[in-house]
Structures are given as C-alpha cells and as structure tokens.
Design a protein around this motif. Structure first.
Motif, PDB file in Angstrom:
ATOM      1  N   PRO A 175       0.816  -1.213   0.000  1.00  0.00           N
ATOM      2  CA  PRO A 175       0.000   0.000   0.000  1.00  0.00           C
ATOM      3  C   PRO A 175       0.852   1.267   0.000  1.00  0.00           C
ATOM      4  N   SER A 176       0.254   2.364  -0.427  1.00  0.00           N
ATOM      5  CA  SER A 176       0.921   3.667  -0.392  1.00  0.00           C
ATOM      6  C   SER A 176       1.039   4.183   1.037  1.00  0.00           C
ATOM      7  N   GLU A 177       0.056   3.794   1.849  1.00  0.00           N
ATOM      8  CA  GLU A 177      -0.023   4.311   3.225  1.00  0.00           C
ATOM      9  C   GLU A 177      -0.775   3.300   4.084  1.00  0.00           C
ATOM     10  N   ILE A 178      -0.412   3.228   5.359  1.00  0.00           N
ATOM     11  CA  ILE A 178      -1.136   2.380   6.314  1.00  0.00           C
ATOM     12  C   ILE A 178      -1.538   3.241   7.504  1.00  0.00           C
ATOM     13  N   ASN A 179      -2.840   3.262   7.779  1.00  0.00           N
ATOM     14  CA  ASN A 179      -3.365   3.946   8.962  1.00  0.00           C
ATOM     15  C   ASN A 179      -3.741   2.872   9.975  1.00  0.00           C
ATOM     16  N   LYS A 180      -3.270   3.016  11.199  1.00  0.00           N
ATOM     17  CA  LYS A 180      -3.422   1.962  12.199  1.00  0.00           C
ATOM     18  C   LYS A 180      -4.104   2.495  13.456  1.00  0.00           C
ATOM     19  N   ILE A 237      -8.081  -1.282   1.741  1.00  0.00           N
ATOM     20  CA  ILE A 237      -8.278  -2.592   2.335  1.00  0.00           C
ATOM     21  C   ILE A 237      -8.274  -2.389   3.841  1.00  0.00           C
ATOM     22  N   TYR A 238      -9.251  -2.992   4.518  1.00  0.00           N
ATOM     23  CA  TYR A 238      -9.376  -2.888   5.970  1.00  0.00           C
ATOM     24  C   TYR A 238      -9.054  -4.241   6.603  1.00  0.00           C
ATOM     25  N   LEU A 239      -8.190  -4.216   7.608  1.00  0.00           N
ATOM     26  CA  LEU A 239      -7.779  -5.447   8.286  1.00  0.00           C
ATOM     27  C   LEU A 239      -8.044  -5.341   9.785  1.00  0.00           C
ATOM     28  N   GLU A 240      -8.400  -6.465  10.371  1.00  0.00           N
ATOM     29  CA  GLU A 240      -8.507  -6.586  11.825  1.00  0.00           C
ATOM     30  C   GLU A 240      -7.560  -7.690  12.250  1.00  0.00           C
ATOM     31  N   ASP A 241      -6.593  -7.341  13.098  1.00  0.00           N
ATOM     32  CA  ASP A 241      -5.567  -8.295  13.542  1.00  0.00           C
ATOM     33  C   ASP A 241      -4.946  -9.042  12.369  1.00  0.00           C
ATOM     34  N   GLY A 242      -4.653  -8.335  11.286  1.00  0.00           N
ATOM     35  CA  GLY A 242      -3.936  -8.912  10.146  1.00  0.00           C
ATOM     36  C   GLY A 242      -4.770  -9.700   9.164  1.00  0.00           C
ATOM     37  N   ILE A 243      -6.097  -9.651   9.304  1.00  0.00           N
ATOM     38  CA  ILE A 243      -7.005 -10.372   8.384  1.00  0.00           C
ATOM     39  C   ILE A 243      -7.898  -9.360   7.685  1.00  0.00           C
ATOM     40  N   VAL A 244      -8.032  -9.498   6.370  1.00  0.00           N
ATOM     41  CA  VAL A 244      -8.876  -8.577   5.592  1.00  0.00           C
ATOM     42  C   VAL A 244     -10.341  -8.784   5.971  1.00  0.00           C
ATOM     43  N   THR A 245     -10.989  -7.676   6.349  1.00  0.00           N
ATOM     44  CA  THR A 245     -12.410  -7.721   6.698  1.00  0.00           C
ATOM     45  C   THR A 245     -13.271  -6.909   5.731  1.00  0.00           C
ATOM     46  N   ALA A 246     -12.643  -6.010   4.961  1.00  0.00           N
ATOM     47  CA  ALA A 246     -13.403  -5.203   4.012  1.00  0.00           C
ATOM     48  C   ALA A 246     -12.472  -4.684   2.930  1.00  0.00           C
ATOM     49  N   ILE A 247     -13.042  -4.472   1.737  1.00  0.00           N
ATOM     50  CA  ILE A 247     -12.308  -3.925   0.602  1.00  0.00           C
ATOM     51  C   ILE A 247     -13.177  -2.845  -0.009  1.00  0.00           C
ATOM     52  N   GLN A 248     -12.590  -1.681  -0.243  1.00  0.00           N
ATOM     53  CA  GLN A 248     -13.325  -0.556  -0.840  1.00  0.00           C
ATOM     54  C   GLN A 248     -12.617  -0.138  -2.118  1.00  0.00           C
ATOM     55  N   GLU A 249     -13.372  -0.175  -3.221  1.00  0.00           N
ATOM     56  CA  GLU A 249     -12.795   0.217  -4.516  1.00  0.00           C
ATOM     57  C   GLU A 249     -13.519   1.416  -5.078  1.00  0.00           C
ATOM     58  N   GLN A 287      -8.062  -1.956  22.919  1.00  0.00           N
ATOM     59  CA  GLN A 287      -7.775  -3.052  23.847  1.00  0.00           C
ATOM     60  C   GLN A 287      -8.209  -4.399  23.285  1.00  0.00           C
ATOM     61  N   TYR A 288      -9.037  -4.389  22.247  1.00  0.00           N
ATOM     62  CA  TYR A 288      -9.568  -5.623  21.689  1.00  0.00           C
ATOM     63  C   TYR A 288      -8.906  -6.061  20.384  1.00  0.00           C
ATOM     64  N   CYS A 289      -8.419  -5.107  19.611  1.00  0.00           N
ATOM     65  CA  CYS A 289      -8.016  -5.435  18.248  1.00  0.00           C
ATOM     66  C   CYS A 289      -7.091  -4.358  17.672  1.00  0.00           C
ATOM     67  N   VAL A 290      -6.343  -4.724  16.637  1.00  0.00           N
ATOM     68  CA  VAL A 290      -5.572  -3.753  15.862  1.00  0.00           C
ATOM     69  C   VAL A 290      -6.260  -3.634  14.506  1.00  0.00           C
ATOM     70  N   TYR A 291      -6.721  -2.435  14.198  1.00  0.00           N
ATOM     71  CA  TYR A 291      -7.383  -2.154  12.928  1.00  0.00           C
ATOM     72  C   TYR A 291      -6.392  -1.444  12.023  1.00  0.00           C
ATOM     73  N   GLU A 292      -6.375  -1.826  10.753  1.00  0.00           N
ATOM     74  CA  GLU A 292      -5.526  -1.146   9.790  1.00  0.00           C
ATOM     75  C   GLU A 292      -6.331  -0.804   8.545  1.00  0.00           C
ATOM     76  N   GLN A 293      -6.034   0.356   8.016  1.00  0.00           N
ATOM     77  CA  GLN A 293      -6.592   0.776   6.734  1.00  0.00           C
ATOM     78  C   GLN A 293      -5.401   0.906   5.790  1.00  0.00           C
ATOM     79  N   TRP A 294      -5.380   0.080   4.756  1.00  0.00           N
ATOM     80  CA  TRP A 294      -4.323   0.156   3.760  1.00  0.00           C
ATOM     81  C   TRP A 294      -4.842   0.979   2.598  1.00  0.00           C
ATOM     82  N   VAL A 295      -4.120   2.032   2.264  1.00  0.00           N
ATOM     83  CA  VAL A 295      -4.530   2.968   1.218  1.00  0.00           C
ATOM     84  C   VAL A 295      -3.692   2.724  -0.032  1.00  0.00           C
ATOM     85  N   TYR A 296      -4.377   2.560  -1.139  1.00  0.00           N
ATOM     86  CA  TYR A 296      -3.728   2.397  -2.440  1.00  0.00           C
ATOM     87  C   TYR A 296      -4.104   3.597  -3.285  1.00  0.00           C
ATOM     88  N   ARG A 297      -3.153   4.475  -3.505  1.00  0.00           N
ATOM     89  CA  ARG A 297      -3.419   5.686  -4.267  1.00  0.00           C
ATOM     90  C   ARG A 297      -3.468   5.353  -5.756  1.00  0.00           C
TER      91      ARG A 297
END
Length: 82
Positions: free
Chosen positions: A43-48, A70-82, A52-62
């Motif tokens: 990804p171009s950028e990762i927002n994290k 792409i949205y991940l919870e604890d390293g697993i893809v949970t959503a994709i936005q195109e 206390q329950y989980c690590v959420y990440e938003q991977w940005v592809y410019r």
C-alpha cells in the motif's frame, strides 16, 4: 577392453522449472502477507488504530483517478473498498 561409462546413456537431468504462483486479487479473509503478494501489492499508506480488543488497519492504495482501500482486523482482511 573398452571401459564404458554407465551414465553415458542416461538422459541429462533437468531442473524443474518453478513457475511463480499467479497473483490474485485481494479478498476478504486474506492475511496481510497474502495481500502484499496479491495484485495490489504494497500500500501507499497504512493507517493503524489499536484498541484493547483489536488492531485495525486501513491500507490505502493511491490511484490515478481514485483510491482503493483494504481494511484489516488483527492482520485479516475484513473489508475492501474500490
């Protein structure tokens, strides 16, 4: 007396050609490592966000016209936005 080489008539051994695994599009349930090896790659950028329950990440592809996410919870893809 002529000495024969026992390996003379054997076919030459060849190394098996290893084909790279075909890349696939990201999908829900993929791991972060699989996404990095997917057609989207790094990804171009990762927002994290860490809670206390989980690590959420938003991977940005410019992109040229629009961004993809792409949205991940604890390293697993949970959503994709195109």
């Amino acid at each position: 007396f002529e000495r024969q080489n026992p390996d003379y008539n054997k076919p030459a051994e060849t190394q098996p050609t290893v084909q790279p695994a075909p890349q696939e599009e990201p999908y829900i349930g993929m791991t972060a490592e699989q996404v990095l090896k997917s057609t989207w790659g790094k990804p171009s950028e990762i927002n994290k966000t860490t809670t206390q329950y989980c690590v959420y990440e938003q991977w940005v592809y410019r992109g040229y016209r629009k961004n993809k996410y792409i949205y991940l919870e604890d390293g697993i893809v949970t959503a994709i936005q195109e």
